[in-house]
Design a protein around this motif. Structure first.
Motif, PDB file in Angstrom:
ATOM      1  N   GLY A 272       0.653  -1.290   0.195  1.00 48.01           N
ATOM      2  CA  GLY A 272      -0.014  -0.081  -0.090  1.00 48.01           C
ATOM      3  C   GLY A 272       0.944   1.388   0.183  1.00 48.01           C
ATOM      4  O   GLY A 272       0.242   2.518   0.186  1.00 48.01           O
ATOM      5  N   ARG A 273       2.260   1.061  -0.158  1.00 44.49           N
ATOM      6  CA  ARG A 273       2.906   2.404  -0.077  1.00 44.49           C
ATOM      7  C   ARG A 273       2.893   2.988  -1.510  1.00 44.49           C
ATOM      8  O   ARG A 273       3.181   2.194  -2.350  1.00 44.49           O
ATOM      9  CB  ARG A 273       4.381   1.927   0.521  1.00 44.49           C
ATOM     10  N   ARG A 274       2.475   4.183  -1.578  1.00 43.86           N
ATOM     11  CA  ARG A 274       2.363   4.847  -2.695  1.00 43.86           C
ATOM     12  C   ARG A 274       3.505   5.338  -3.429  1.00 43.86           C
ATOM     13  O   ARG A 274       4.839   5.932  -2.863  1.00 43.86           O
ATOM     14  CB  ARG A 274       1.569   6.141  -2.527  1.00 43.86           C
ATOM     15  N   TYR A 275       3.933   4.930  -4.830  1.00 38.79           N
ATOM     16  CA  TYR A 275       5.110   5.409  -5.477  1.00 38.79           C
ATOM     17  C   TYR A 275       4.906   6.856  -5.626  1.00 38.79           C
ATOM     18  O   TYR A 275       3.842   7.284  -6.496  1.00 38.79           O
ATOM     19  CB  TYR A 275       5.436   4.650  -6.834  1.00 38.79           C
ATOM     20  N   LEU A 276       5.887   7.735  -5.445  1.00 42.41           N
ATOM     21  CA  LEU A 276       5.894   9.250  -5.550  1.00 42.41           C
ATOM     22  C   LEU A 276       7.296   9.508  -6.417  1.00 42.41           C
ATOM     23  O   LEU A 276       8.222   8.939  -6.311  1.00 42.41           O
ATOM     24  CB  LEU A 276       5.712   9.993  -4.506  1.00 42.41           C
ATOM     25  N   PRO A 277       7.367  10.595  -7.450  1.00 43.74           N
ATOM     26  CA  PRO A 277       8.632  11.031  -7.933  1.00 43.74           C
ATOM     27  C   PRO A 277       9.332  11.618  -7.378  1.00 43.74           C
ATOM     28  O   PRO A 277       8.880  12.222  -6.325  1.00 43.74           O
ATOM     29  CB  PRO A 277       7.690  11.714  -9.352  1.00 43.74           C
ATOM     30  N   ARG A 278      10.391  11.617  -7.539  1.00 41.29           N
ATOM     31  CA  ARG A 278      11.627  12.527  -7.143  1.00 41.29           C
ATOM     32  C   ARG A 278      12.179  13.147  -8.132  1.00 41.29           C
ATOM     33  O   ARG A 278      12.796  12.710  -9.113  1.00 41.29           O
ATOM     34  CB  ARG A 278      12.724  11.587  -6.403  1.00 41.29           C
ATOM     35  N   TRP A 279      11.964  14.474  -8.219  1.00 39.69           N
ATOM     36  CA  TRP A 279      12.354  15.386  -9.029  1.00 39.69           C
ATOM     37  C   TRP A 279      13.877  16.054  -8.597  1.00 39.69           C
ATOM     38  O   TRP A 279      13.815  16.464  -7.772  1.00 39.69           O
ATOM     39  CB  TRP A 279      11.322  16.537  -9.310  1.00 39.69           C
TER      40      TRP A 279
ATOM     41  N   ALA B 152      18.587   8.008  -8.805  1.00 47.35           N
ATOM     42  CA  ALA B 152      18.564   7.009  -8.245  1.00 47.35           C
ATOM     43  C   ALA B 152      17.093   6.431  -8.129  1.00 47.35           C
ATOM     44  O   ALA B 152      17.090   5.046  -8.434  1.00 47.35           O
ATOM     45  CB  ALA B 152      18.586   7.472  -6.676  1.00 47.35           C
ATOM     46  N   GLN B 153      16.102   7.288  -8.707  1.00 48.35           N
ATOM     47  CA  GLN B 153      14.725   6.498  -8.830  1.00 48.35           C
ATOM     48  C   GLN B 153      14.867   5.781 -10.342  1.00 48.35           C
ATOM     49  O   GLN B 153      14.328   4.784 -10.581  1.00 48.35           O
ATOM     50  CB  GLN B 153      13.756   7.500  -8.900  1.00 48.35           C
ATOM     51  N   LEU B 154      15.505   6.674 -11.273  1.00 45.34           N
ATOM     52  CA  LEU B 154      15.496   6.003 -12.502  1.00 45.34           C
ATOM     53  C   LEU B 154      16.117   4.642 -12.466  1.00 45.34           C
ATOM     54  O   LEU B 154      15.914   3.550 -13.290  1.00 45.34           O
ATOM     55  CB  LEU B 154      16.343   6.903 -13.641  1.00 45.34           C
ATOM     56  N   GLN B 155      17.294   4.575 -11.949  1.00 39.78           N
ATOM     57  CA  GLN B 155      17.977   3.284 -12.002  1.00 39.78           C
ATOM     58  C   GLN B 155      17.360   2.093 -11.188  1.00 39.78           C
ATOM     59  O   GLN B 155      17.080   0.991 -11.443  1.00 39.78           O
ATOM     60  CB  GLN B 155      19.362   3.475 -10.859  1.00 39.78           C
ATOM     61  N   CYS B 156      16.204   2.704 -10.105  1.00 35.49           N
ATOM     62  CA  CYS B 156      15.409   1.780  -9.531  1.00 35.49           C
ATOM     63  C   CYS B 156      14.496   0.872 -10.318  1.00 35.49           C
ATOM     64  O   CYS B 156      14.386  -0.203 -10.516  1.00 35.49           O
ATOM     65  CB  CYS B 156      14.645   2.299  -8.357  1.00 35.49           C
ATOM     66  N   TRP B 157      14.056   1.856 -11.206  1.00 32.35           N
ATOM     67  CA  TRP B 157      12.909   1.123 -12.453  1.00 32.35           C
ATOM     68  C   TRP B 157      13.844   0.662 -13.542  1.00 32.35           C
ATOM     69  O   TRP B 157      13.242  -0.591 -13.936  1.00 32.35           O
ATOM     70  CB  TRP B 157      12.217   2.476 -13.053  1.00 32.35           C
ATOM     71  N   TYR B 158      14.981   1.065 -13.817  1.00 34.82           N
ATOM     72  CA  TYR B 158      15.777   0.266 -14.892  1.00 34.82           C
ATOM     73  C   TYR B 158      15.930  -1.032 -14.394  1.00 34.82           C
ATOM     74  O   TYR B 158      16.214  -2.241 -14.922  1.00 34.82           O
ATOM     75  CB  TYR B 158      16.929   1.185 -15.312  1.00 34.82           C
ATOM     76  N   ARG B 159      16.296  -1.266 -13.142  1.00 32.54           N
ATOM     77  CA  ARG B 159      16.877  -2.459 -12.357  1.00 32.54           C
ATOM     78  C   ARG B 159      15.646  -3.506 -12.476  1.00 32.54           C
ATOM     79  O   ARG B 159      15.929  -4.419 -12.287  1.00 32.54           O
ATOM     80  CB  ARG B 159      17.314  -2.344 -11.019  1.00 32.54           C
ATOM     81  N   THR B 160      14.580  -2.858 -12.261  1.00 32.52           N
ATOM     82  CA  THR B 160      13.226  -3.805 -12.326  1.00 32.52           C
ATOM     83  C   THR B 160      13.230  -4.541 -13.547  1.00 32.52           C
ATOM     84  O   THR B 160      13.072  -5.779 -13.601  1.00 32.52           O
ATOM     85  CB  THR B 160      11.976  -2.857 -11.911  1.00 32.52           C
ATOM     86  N   LEU B 161      13.482  -3.608 -14.617  1.00 36.41           N
ATOM     87  CA  LEU B 161      13.653  -4.543 -15.902  1.00 36.41           C
ATOM     88  C   LEU B 161      14.569  -5.555 -16.293  1.00 36.41           C
ATOM     89  O   LEU B 161      14.526  -6.504 -16.508  1.00 36.41           O
ATOM     90  CB  LEU B 161      13.785  -3.485 -17.162  1.00 36.41           C
ATOM     91  N   ASP B 162      15.770  -5.219 -15.485  1.00 32.89           N
ATOM     92  CA  ASP B 162      16.843  -6.331 -15.214  1.00 32.89           C
ATOM     93  C   ASP B 162      16.395  -7.449 -14.525  1.00 32.89           C
ATOM     94  O   ASP B 162      16.636  -8.694 -15.061  1.00 32.89           O
ATOM     95  CB  ASP B 162      18.133  -5.545 -14.628  1.00 32.89           C
ATOM     96  N   HIS B 163      15.788  -7.235 -13.202  1.00 35.40           N
ATOM     97  CA  HIS B 163      15.177  -8.526 -12.588  1.00 35.40           C
ATOM     98  C   HIS B 163      14.251  -9.319 -13.495  1.00 35.40           C
ATOM     99  O   HIS B 163      14.378 -10.490 -13.477  1.00 35.40           O
ATOM    100  CB  HIS B 163      14.638  -8.053 -11.372  1.00 35.40           C
TER     101      HIS B 163
END
Length: 594
Positions: free
Chosen positions: A156-163, A174-185
C-alpha cells in the motif's frame, strides 16, 4: 428534441460513440432530423455526468463527495488520484499467479552499492504493466504519471516521483536506476515466467496445446539502440531508416504463450525451427501443428517439419514467383467449391461476401493444398490493382510525352526511363512496352495482367494433416489473424514502439512488459465477452480511469475513499466480481516509497 448517437471508427480500429441532440424539422415537405448540438463522446459524458449534474442542480463538490463516500460533516478534499486501472491490473496479476512466480524468481546479480537487495521489485513490474495499458511512456516520463495516478506496492505504499535536474533529465537518477533495475530483474525471469503463465492459462481455460499460431513483426528504435542487436531490415512500421528488432509471437487458443526477440535483420523463415524447438523443450508440448503465413515457408522448413513425427504444418503459399501456384489455381473446378461459414459481421450484411474453398490435386506426396476464394479479398485486390495501374499508366504517359517532344531520343535512355517507371508500383505486372520507329508504345501485358486477375481474391493453404477438412483449414488459417491483432495491441495501444533503451536486456524486458500487458488486456477482453458485455478492452480501461482514490479531511481527521466511477466502470468491476475497491493500508510511517 431527441438524443441520438453515432459510432465512428478511429485510425487504430477503436470505435467511439458520439452523442448528439437532434430535432425534427420540415424541409420541402419532408421531415428531417437537424443536429442541434454535438455533446461529445459517450464515455467522456458518462465520466463527467456527476459533475454536470452537480452544476445543473447547484450542489457543491463537497456535498456530493460526502454522499458518495458516506461521510457526515464538513469535508475538505486534499487530492483525487486515478485508481481504477491499477485496481483491475492487480486483479489479473494475482489471477495469473505472477506475484508467486516472480517472488520465487531470480534477481539481477550485479547490484549497485546503494541498491536494496530486498526491495519489492515485483510491485514495480505491476506498475510498468499498468503504464503500458493506460498511459504508455518511458521510465523517465513515468514520474509524471506517478503524480496523477495512485500507484502503490503490495503493502500500500504509494510510489511518488523524485524530481532532480541532471542536464536534460529531471528525475532523480536513483529513482531512474530503481526502475531500470526492475527491468533487469524481470529479464532474467522471462523463460520461467512464460512457462508458468502457459500452465496457469491451461488451468483457467482448459485448452488443447496443439495448434500453434506464429507470426513476426518489427519495432524500431529512436536513436542507435544496442549495436549488435538493433539492425536495419524489412520494416513493418514503415520506418526503413530506423534500426529495429524483430519480434515473433506464439499464440495458442487466442492466448499469447511466448515471444522471441531477434536482431532487426533476421529473416522470418530462419526463426521457425528455433521457435518450434523452444516449444518442445521448454513447454514440453508433444504434438505441434505449426500455423504460419507464407513468409515462413521454405522448402527446408517444410521438409524439416515433415520429417518430425510429432510436428505438422498448416501454412500459406506464395502466389507470385512460384510456378506451382498458377498450376494449382488452374486446377480449380468451379463445380466443387465449398462454402465456408460466415462471421457475424458478414451475416449482418444484406449481400454478405462469400468465402469458398476446395482442395486441388498436389504433386507433392503427403501434402494437401486448398484454394480459397474470398469476395472481400477480391474486391480489395481489384481496387489496389486499379490504383496501381492508374499510377503506372500516368507515369508512362509522361515518358511518352518526353519522347514525342524529342526530350528523350536515345533508345538506351528511353529504356532506362521506362524501366524506372515500371519498377514503381509493380508496373511489370500490368504493362509492356516497345520502342519502334521513334515511337514509344505502351500496352497491357498479355501474360502478366491476366495472371494477376486470375490470382485476385484467391490464396493457397497447404498442410500435411490428413484429417483436416477444407473448411477447418480455412478457419485455422484465419485464426492466424489473431496474432496480427495481437501485434496491433503490442505496438499501438500498448506503446511497444518506439524503443529508447540502449542495453539489449532492457530492450527485451521492455517488450516483455508490453507482452504481459497484452495478456492482461486479453484477460479483460475475455471476461467482458463471457459476461455478454458489449465493451472493448480499450474502452474499459478508459472507463476505469473514472474510479478515483480521494484523500480528504473531515473534522480535522485525514481519511480516504474510493469513488464508484462511471456506469461502465462499475459494470467492469461487477464482471470481475471485485467488491473490495480500496488499496492496501500502508504500514504507519511508510505511506510512500520510491
Amino acid at each position: 428534441m431527441f438524443i441520438r448517437s453515432i459510432k465512428v471508427p478511429s485510425s487504430n480500429g477503436t470505435v467511439h460513440e458520439y452523442v448528439r441532440v437532434v430535432s425534427s424539422v420540415r424541409e420541402n415537405g419532408k421531415i428531417k432530423q437537424k443536429v442541434i448540438a454535438n455533446l461529445g463522446r459517450r464515455d467522456t459524458l458518462e465520466a463527467i455526468l456527476p459533475l454536470l449534474n452537480r452544476f445543473l442542480t447547484g450542489e457543491d463538490n463537497a456535498q456530493q463527495l460526502r454522499q458518495q463516500l458516506g461521510e457526515q460533516g464538513p469535508i475538505e478534499v486534499l487530492e483525487a488520484s486515478t485508481w481504477g486501472p491499477l485496481l483491475v491490473a492487480r486483479h489479473f496479476f494475482a489471477q495469473l499467479g505472477i506475484w508467486q512466480v516472480l517472488d520465487a524468481g531470480r534477481r539481477w546479480p550485479k547490484l549497485l552499492p546503494e541498491e536494496d537487495a530486498n526491495d519489492d521489485w515485483v510491485s514495480r513490474v505491476l506498475v510498468l504493466i499498468a503504464n503500458r495499458l493506460v498511459r504508455p511512456s518511458s521510465e523517465h516520463a513515468l514520474a509524471a504519471w506517478l503524480e496523477t495516478d495512485y500507484l502503490c506496492d503490495r503493502a500500500g505504499r504509494r510510489y511518488l516521483p523524485r524530481w532532480r535536474q541532471h542536464g536534460r533529465v529531471q528525475v532523480d537518477l536513483a529513482q531512474l536506476q530503481c526502475w531500470y533495475r526492475t527491468l533487469d530483474h524481470l529479464f532474467v525471469n522471462k523463460e520461467q515466467l512464460e512457462v508458468a503463465l502457459y500452465k496457469r492459462l491451461r488451468t483457467l481455460f482448459d485448452f488443447e496445446a496443439e495448434l500453434v499460431f506464429y507470426d513476426i513483426t518489427s519495432t524500431y528504435f529512436e536513436g542507435h539502440g544496442p549495436p549488435e542487436f538493433a539492425k536495419h531490415g524489412y520494416s513493418r512500421d514503415g520506418k526503413p531508416r530506423n534500426v529495429q528488432v524483430v519480434v515473433g509471437v506464439v499464440m495458442m487458443a487466442g492466448w499469447p504463450i511466448a515471444h522471441h526477440v531477434w536482431a532487426g535483420n533476421r529473416r522470418d523463415s530462419t526463426t521457425v525451427q528455433e521457435v518450434i524447438r523452444d516449444l518442445t523443450q521448454r513447454f514440453h508440448i508433444r504434438r505441434i501443428v505449426f500455423v504460419g503465413d507464407r513468409g515462413m515457408v521454405t522448402e527446408k522448413n517444410l521438409a524439416w517439419l515433415s520429417e518430425q513425427e510429432q510436428y505438422g504444418f498448416l501454412v500459406g503459399m506464395t502466389r507470385r514467383q512460384n510456378p506451382e501456384a498458377e498450376t494449382l489455381i488452374d486446377r480449380v473446378d468451379e463445380a466443387r467449391w465449398l462454402d465456408c461459414p460466415m462471421g457475424i459481421v458478414a451475416r449482418e450484411k444484406q449481400d454478405p461476401p462469400r468465402t469458398r474453398v476446395q482442395e486441388v490435386p498436389c504433386d507433392r506426396d503427403g501434402v494437401h493444398v486448398f484454394v480459397v476464394e474470398s469476395d472481400e479479398r477480391r474486391a480489395y485486390e481489384e481496387r489496389q490493382r486499379t490504383k496501381a495501374m492508374q499510377r503506372v499508366r500516368a507515369a508512362l504517359a509522361k515518358v511518352q510525352a518526353r519522347v514525342a517532344k524529342g526530350r528523350l531520343k536515345k533508345p538506351e535512355k528511353i529504356g532506362a526511363a521506362v524501366e524506372r517507371t515500371l519498377q514503381k508500383h509493380h508496373g511489370y505486372r500490368y504493362y509492356t512496352w516497345e520502342f519502334k520507329e521513334g515511337c514509344l508504345e505502351i500496352a497491357e501485358h498479355p501474360v502478366n495482367l491476366p495472371r494477376e486477375k486470375k490470382y485476385e481474391g484467391k490464396y493457397l493453404i497447404q498442410t500435411d494433416q490428413e484429417a483436416m477438412t477444407p473448411q477447418e483449414a480455412v478457419q485455422y488459417y484465419k485464426d492466424l489473424s489473431e496474432v496480427e491483432r495481437g501485434f496491433r495491441s503490442l505496438k499501438d495501444p500498448l506503446g511497444m514502439r518506439p524503443i529508447w533503451h540502449h542495453a539489449e536486456r532492457r530492450v527485451k524486458a521492455h517488450i516483455l512488459v508490453a507482452a504481459l500487458a497484452f495478456l492482461i488486456e486479453r484477460m479483460l477482453e475475455r471476461a467482458l465477452k463471457d459476461a455478454g458485455v458489449n465493451l472493448s478492452a480499450r474502452s474499459a480501461w478508459e472507463a476505469l480511469k473514472t474510479i478515483r482514490l480521494v484523500q480528504f479531511r473531515v473534522d480535522g481527521e485525514l481519511r480516504s475513499g474510493v469513488t464508484p466511477g462511471s456506469q461502465r466502470a462499475r459494470q467492469v468491476l461487477k464482471v470481475l466480481k471485485l467488491t473490495d475497491h480500496r488499496p492496501p493500508t500502508p504500514p504507519p510511517g511508510e505511506e510512500t516509497t520510491m
